[in-house]
Design an enzyme around this catalytic site. Structure first.
Site, PDB file in Angstrom:
ATOM      1  N   LYS A  83      12.142 -20.828  22.318  1.00  0.00           N
ATOM      2  CA  LYS A  83      13.485 -19.635  21.688  1.00  0.00           C
ATOM      3  C   LYS A  83      14.294 -19.407  23.058  1.00  0.00           C
ATOM      4  CE  LYS A  83      10.362 -17.781  18.745  1.00  0.00           C
ATOM      5  NZ  LYS A  83      10.158 -18.313  16.919  1.00  0.00           N
ATOM      6  N   LYS A 143       1.440 -18.640   6.958  1.00  0.00           N
ATOM      7  CA  LYS A 143       0.921 -19.357   7.932  1.00  0.00           C
ATOM      8  C   LYS A 143       0.713 -18.046   8.605  1.00  0.00           C
ATOM      9  CE  LYS A 143       3.974 -20.319  11.234  1.00  0.00           C
ATOM     10  NZ  LYS A 143       5.062 -19.687  11.356  1.00  0.00           N
ATOM     11  N   HIS A 196       5.029 -26.651  11.904  1.00  0.00           N
ATOM     12  CA  HIS A 196       6.737 -26.912  11.712  1.00  0.00           C
ATOM     13  C   HIS A 196       6.790 -28.922  12.762  1.00  0.00           C
ATOM     14  CE1 HIS A 196       7.474 -23.204   9.949  1.00  0.00           C
ATOM     15  NE2 HIS A 196       6.910 -23.111  11.384  1.00  0.00           N
ATOM     16  N   LYS A 254      12.393 -27.888   3.705  1.00  0.00           N
ATOM     17  CA  LYS A 254      13.675 -28.095   3.635  1.00  0.00           C
ATOM     18  C   LYS A 254      14.253 -29.712   3.481  1.00  0.00           C
ATOM     19  CE  LYS A 254      13.343 -25.599   7.731  1.00  0.00           C
ATOM     20  NZ  LYS A 254      14.264 -24.393   8.271  1.00  0.00           N
ATOM     21  N   LYS A 267      20.132 -23.156  18.210  1.00  0.00           N
ATOM     22  CA  LYS A 267      19.772 -23.455  16.516  1.00  0.00           C
ATOM     23  C   LYS A 267      19.856 -24.760  16.097  1.00  0.00           C
ATOM     24  CE  LYS A 267      18.058 -21.347  12.925  1.00  0.00           C
ATOM     25  NZ  LYS A 267      16.428 -22.191  12.975  1.00  0.00           N
ATOM     26  N   ARG A 300       0.255  -1.391  -0.234  1.00  0.00           N
ATOM     27  CA  ARG A 300       0.041  -0.165   0.171  1.00  0.00           C
ATOM     28  C   ARG A 300       0.814   1.281  -0.087  1.00  0.00           C
ATOM     29  NH1 ARG A 300       0.129   0.955   5.638  1.00  0.00           N
ATOM     30  NH2 ARG A 300       0.298  -0.774   6.429  1.00  0.00           N
ATOM     31  N   ASP A 342       2.584 -20.542  16.845  1.00  0.00           N
ATOM     32  CA  ASP A 342       3.748 -20.324  15.678  1.00  0.00           C
ATOM     33  C   ASP A 342       4.975 -21.238  15.831  1.00  0.00           C
ATOM     34  OD1 ASP A 342       5.238 -18.034  14.564  1.00  0.00           O
ATOM     35  OD2 ASP A 342       6.836 -18.404  15.921  1.00  0.00           O
ATOM     36  N   HIS A 373       7.200 -23.446   5.686  1.00  0.00           N
ATOM     37  CA  HIS A 373       7.909 -23.533   4.803  1.00  0.00           C
ATOM     38  C   HIS A 373       9.045 -25.167   5.648  1.00  0.00           C
ATOM     39  CE1 HIS A 373      10.024 -21.640   8.503  1.00  0.00           C
ATOM     40  NE2 HIS A 373      10.920 -22.019   7.991  1.00  0.00           N
TER      41      HIS A 373
HETATM   42  C1  BG6 Z   1       9.065 -19.569  11.456  1.00  0.00           C
HETATM   43  C2  BG6 Z   1       8.455 -19.144  13.342  1.00  0.00           C
HETATM   44  O1  BG6 Z   1       7.006 -20.029  10.477  1.00  0.00           O
HETATM   45  O2  BG6 Z   1       9.693 -21.085  11.779  1.00  0.00           O
HETATM   46  C3  BG6 Z   1       9.776 -17.881  13.566  1.00  0.00           C
HETATM   47  O3  BG6 Z   1       7.261 -18.031  13.079  1.00  0.00           O
HETATM   48  C4  BG6 Z   1      10.630 -18.967  13.328  1.00  0.00           C
HETATM   49  O4  BG6 Z   1       9.309 -17.900  14.645  1.00  0.00           O
HETATM   50  C5  BG6 Z   1      11.148 -20.332  12.014  1.00  0.00           C
HETATM   51  O5  BG6 Z   1      11.684 -18.569  13.514  1.00  0.00           O
HETATM   52  C6  BG6 Z   1      11.976 -21.073  12.413  1.00  0.00           C
HETATM   53  O6  BG6 Z   1      12.751 -21.251  11.083  1.00  0.00           O
HETATM   54  P1  BG6 Z   1      13.458 -21.562  10.352  1.00  0.00           P
HETATM   55  O7  BG6 Z   1      13.944 -22.297   9.160  1.00  0.00           O
HETATM   56  O8  BG6 Z   1      14.796 -21.119  10.820  1.00  0.00           O
HETATM   57  O9  BG6 Z   1      14.109 -23.487  11.488  1.00  0.00           O
END
Ligand code: BG6
Length: 488
Positions: A334, A142, A234, A176, A339, A46, A229, A172
């Site tokens: 989190k 999502k 996932h 992967k 990670k 917009r 989330d 997503h």
């Molecule tokens: C997203 C969430 O769907 O996935 C985020 O909204 C999260 O909070 C992310 O950080 C994690 O994705 P990836 O691919 O980095 O593991």
């Protein structure tokens, strides 16, 4: 192979997802020669922006988020595809402008990278502009709602204009590389295919940990929480792929039918058992990678009384023949130490120990599937330690058969999940997208847990940032004489 020319329309083109992931992924597809020469990309937002400024912003974001120098040859081609349309997405009349950007003779793919509250308006606006027909494909980001009821409303709004075969719901994680490899691993290898049930498997762990906190999106996150989330989408998608029966083919509906059966077989968790089967936590001040980080309630924009969870652990059970008595432990949070996304399949122990006393009972074999980082597959096995002993006894040692993707396929770039998924939409393959009934079934299971949590009205258990979550999550497994897998 290059696909037919497509008019790709990206609603929410200045948003975070489009800037970080979608436009860089489209650029990568172009670089790999996977976009048809005639494909166009129209960004919709917009804000007032000239085309030149839009193209410049896209370039800056590609450099920033891919973290590499731009390939000038690709960029020349890519920049020519780009176009900007300023549309107020709640004003249906405004969508007529889109007619100048798309050609009714060509296939149109529309990506709704906006909050879901706008999906209905976008559909209505496209309809008012007369650009919807049976060939249009729409991609929905999502979250689809925040519970079963609201997901029904959103799905109904879209279904008024598009058939299910035109709708591509993104999760997503399904794009992967290593998640896709789950299907290959299970169904292309008889050693796994024949051992994949309650006779051979003791339990399964699925962990998706992140070291980041809320990253400037406290408002969004606080209204969702880790359950909505991450778990609703996932983690439950991964669980369904691990637990599903072999599909008859790799067709979209064969796979999705099997995943749905798993979701339907998940045992309900409600007020009667939520305390034994779930743990929710919220991070407090702590240290991640040696740096002090604020607690969830001290983040910018935080509301100090929030009870939103940033960590969830669940003991899930699947009530069907194959998985009877095999718990699936899920864990995600989190501000954990690292990670890591991992699936660990613990096989049953041998019934009797023939070997030395150094193991009271022989350790279980484990299959570790590392989704990210350092993608790979690892099997722990027992081996004889080489050498002669005067007692004649045999010493055993745990060893690893380790397949690292980077070592085995070092010359291959691991594509971002969004590249794979965008390509699949263009090809028209829905196998890696979530069907409406799957989304709804996942919500029903999650809703029941969240209702039970709300009933207790207790705050989530605190955990220090940089640790593996609240102590109760360790107890969840420890009381069943199990431990969370410690990744390397
Ligand atoms: C997203 C969430 O769907 O996935 C985020 O909204 C999260 O909070 C992310 O950080 C994690 O994705 P990836 O691919 O980095 O593991």
């Amino acid at each position: 192979k290059k696909y037919e020319p497509i008019d790709f329309v990206l609603f929410g083109t200045l948003g975070d997802l489009a800037r970080r992931k979608l436009l860089p992924s489209l650029y990568q597809l172009d670089k790999a020669n996977l976009l048809h020469a005639g494909t166009t990309i129209t960004g919709v937002a917009r804000q007032t922006l000239s085309n030149t400024k839009f193209v410049k912003t896209v370039r800056e974001n590609i450099v920033k988020f891919l973290g590499e120098e731009i390939c000038e040859d690709t960029w020349k081609r890519f920049a020519k595809r780009l176009d900007f349309a300023m549309i107020n997405m709640v004003n249906h009349e405004d969508y007529k402008k889109l007619c100048e950007h798309v050609d009714s003779q060509r296939l149109m793919v529309c990506y709704f990278a906006t909050p879901p509250s706008l999906f209905g308006d976008i559909c209505k606006g496209m309809d008012a502009a007369g650009i919807i027909d049976e060939t249009v494909r729409v991609v929905l980001e999502k979250p689809i709602g925040h519970d079963f009821k609201s997901s029904e409303v959103i799905n109904d709004q879209v279904a008024e204009f598009f058939k299910e075969r035109q709708i591509y719901r993104i999760d997503h994680y399904l794009g992967k590389e290593t998640v896709l490899n789950l299907i290959a691993l299970r169904f292309a290898n008889s050693i796994f295919a024949t051992n994949w049930d309650h006779n051979c498997i003791d339990h399964v762990q699925i962990s998706v940990s992140e070291s980041v906190g809320i990253e400037g999106r406290w408002g969004y996150f606080d209204s969702a929480g880790q359950m909505r989330d991450m778990v609703q989408n996932h983690l439950l998608q991964i669980l369904s792929l691990i637990a599903m029966e072999p599909p008859t083919t790799l067709d979209a509906d064969s796979i999705r039918d099997e995943k749905l059966k798993v979701l339907k077989a998940l045992r309900t968790i409600d007020a009667s058992n939520v305390a034994q089967k779930t743990v929710r936590g919220q991070y407090g001040l702590g240290f991640v990678a040696g740096k002090e980080v604020p607690g969830y309630l001290e983040e910018p924009d935080a509301i100090e009384t929030s009870k939103t969870e940033t960590f969830v652990a669940i003991k899930a059970e699947i009530d069907n023949w194959r998985w009877s008595g095999v718990p699936f432990y899920l864990r995600t949070g989190k501000r954990l130490p690292a990670k890591v996304s991992e699936i660990v399949i613990y096989f049953k122990r041998q019934p009797h120990n023939l070997f030395s006393d150094s193991f009271a009972s022989l350790p279980a074999n484990k299959l570790v599937i590392r989704l990210q980082p350092e993608e790979g597959v690892e099997v722990t096995v027992m081996n004889k330690v080489p050498g002669l002993t005067s007692s004649g006894s045999m010493d055993l040692q745990k060893s690893k058969l380790d397949l690292s993707f980077s070592e085995e396929f070092g010359d291959r770039r691991i594509a971002d999940a969004y590249e794979k998924l965008l390509l699949e939409v263009m090809i028209g393959n829905q196998a890696l997208f979530v069907r409406r009934d799957e989304v709804e079934q996942a919500w029903k299971w999650v809703d029941s847990i969240m209702t039970a949590w709300n009933k207790t009205n207790e705050p989530p258990e605190p955990y220090q940032a940089g640790t593996w979550g609240p102590v109760s999550s360790i107890a969840l497994l420890a009381r069943e004489e199990r431990n969370w897998y410690e990744s390397k």
